[in-house]
Each structure stands twice: as C-alpha cells, then as structure tokens.
Scaffold this active site. Structure first.
Site, mmCIF file in Angstrom:
data_model
loop_
_atom_site.group_PDB
_atom_site.id
_atom_site.type_symbol
_atom_site.label_atom_id
_atom_site.label_comp_id
_atom_site.label_asym_id
_atom_site.label_seq_id
_atom_site.Cartn_x
_atom_site.Cartn_y
_atom_site.Cartn_z
ATOM 1 C CG ASP A 97 -1.663 -0.606 1.448
ATOM 2 O OD1 ASP A 97 -2.164 -1.400 -0.114
ATOM 3 O OD2 ASP A 97 -2.406 -1.595 2.452
ATOM 4 C CG ASP A 156 -3.977 -3.918 -2.567
ATOM 5 O OD1 ASP A 156 -4.460 -3.020 -2.918
ATOM 6 O OD2 ASP A 156 -3.816 -4.683 -1.048
ATOM 7 C CG ASP A 188 -5.706 -0.041 1.200
ATOM 8 O OD1 ASP A 188 -6.848 0.616 0.566
ATOM 9 O OD2 ASP A 188 -5.628 -1.045 1.168
ATOM 10 N NE ARG A 214 -10.179 -2.455 -3.128
ATOM 11 C CZ ARG A 214 -10.194 -3.045 -2.995
ATOM 12 N NH1 ARG A 214 -8.697 -3.200 -1.952
ATOM 13 N NH2 ARG A 214 -10.508 -4.987 -3.308
#
Length: 233
Positions: free
Chosen positions: A45, A68, A72, A125
C-alpha cells in the site's frame, strides 16, 4: 513498508518530493500527518493506517501506478481525514475496513472523512467501506471512473454529499463483491454524463461542523487545489 510512529509529520517540500517503490505504515500510532508527497510504484500500500491508529491526516498527496491501495484504513483505526489528494492511473484507491469477518474489531470505529480528493481516471474504492459509521464523503471530484465510485458494505453508514461525478456510470452503490450491503445516504451531488447511484438506509450524524462547497463548483475547486505542489510551507 516504512513505519511511522506517533506525533510525527512527514511533509514534502515543493512539488517533486517522492516515495517510490514502497509505502508508509501507521500501525497503532496516533497524531500523524502526511502531506505533499508523490507516491508511485508501491508494492503493497502507499499509506496503510491500521491497528487502532487514530488522529491521522493525509492531505495534498498524489498517488499513481501502485500495486494495492493508495490509502487503506483498517483494523479499528479511527478519526482519520483524507483530503485534497489526487489518485490517477491506479486501480484500488481507498479501502476502509479490510475484511468482512472483522466486525468485532471494527464496529464503532473506522470513522473517516474524505473530502476534496480528485479521483482522476482511477478504477474502484473511492472509498469501499465496511462497518464504519458515519463515514463522510464530501466535495470530491470523480472523473472517468472505470469501475465504481463509493461502495457501502457490511452495515457501514456512508454520507455521500456535495460531490461532482463526471463520466462515472456507477457513482455509488450498496454491497460489493461478496460483501453485504451497508447504508448510504446521498444528497446535493452533481452529475455530468453519470449514473444516478444506489442509496438506502440511514447514517449516524456527522460529529463536526463543516462548510459544504456547492457541488457544481467542486470540479474547479478540486482540480485547482488537490495533489502535490499546491500548499505553502
């Protein structure tokens, strides 16, 4: 992933400060600010906020071409603001809540605000939410989104407010993949060549005062202010 400890500010100078090929991990720490950094080519991430990390501000960064998540937030982290960032040329932008089976840890937490971010041709997302309530998604600009904008899942409560959706067929919906639906309330959004979105349920009250920009002005406001190189030091 590089660990960031409590009571730290990481601030890029100018428009070229870059972290390439790796990311930052805020793991159970608090009072962290990350501003004005270009993230690219990360292999996990770009920014990972986890394990009850609290009071985190992620502001005026740019994210592109990573593996990714860009940002997050998971595992009972709380009171996070993600503002004035730009995500472009990337797939999985911002995940909130990592797993459908983590309710016992996440319920009552994952309260995050997303505002004045520029999702520029990214795919999905923006954010994808589990359990958090309220989650406030306001005054963001969504442009040429390939998959979907916002997904509310697993009993989350998401307020989608005053955003500008352009060329976005699926601006927001309930449930995603194997995740069951959450609640989503949408109001005062602006749509250009975009779908109308899916709503349902109710959301807990927003626990702070804020000034909402008029949705039709959000495109010009965000594109002139989001990302790196836009703040003075």
């Amino acid at each position: 992933m590089l660990r960031v400890r409590s009571n730290k500010t990481i601030l890029g100078v100018g428009s070229n400060a870059t972290i390439s090929g790796c990311g930052l991990n805020i793991n159970g720490d608090r009072n962290v600010i990350i501003r004005n950094i270009n993230f690219r080519g990360w292999d996990d991430d770009a920014i990972n906020v986890q394990e009850s990390a609290t009071n985190v501000w992620i502001d005026h960064n740019s994210f592109t071409d990573g593996y990714d998540g860009a940002v997050d937030v998971k595992r009972a982290s709380d009171f996070v603001t993600i503002s004035w960032n730009r995500v472009y040329g990337h797939d999985k932008s911002m995940l909130l809540g990592h797993s459908d089976d983590n309710a016992s840890q996440d319920n009552g937490h994952l309260r995050v605000s997303y505002h004045h971010n520029w999702f520029d041709g990214s795919n999905q997302r923006h954010p994808r939410v589990r359990f958090g309530n309220p989650v406030h998604v306001y005054n963001n600009y969504y442009n040429n989104i390939g998959g979907y904008g916002v997904a509310s899942t697993e009993g989350a409560g998401v307020l989608v407010e005053g955003n500008y959706f352009e060329n976005t067929d699926d601006p927001y919906h309930l449930g995603e993949g194997d995740s069951g639906p959450g609640s989503l309330v949408a109001r005062n959004n602006h749509f250009v060549n975009s779908g109308s979105g899916q709503t349902g349920g109710s959301v807990a009250g927003i626990p702070y005062s804020y000034q909402l920009d008029t949705a039709s002005n959000v495109k010009s406001i965000v594109t002139s202010g989001a990302g790196t190189g836009r703040i003075g030091l």
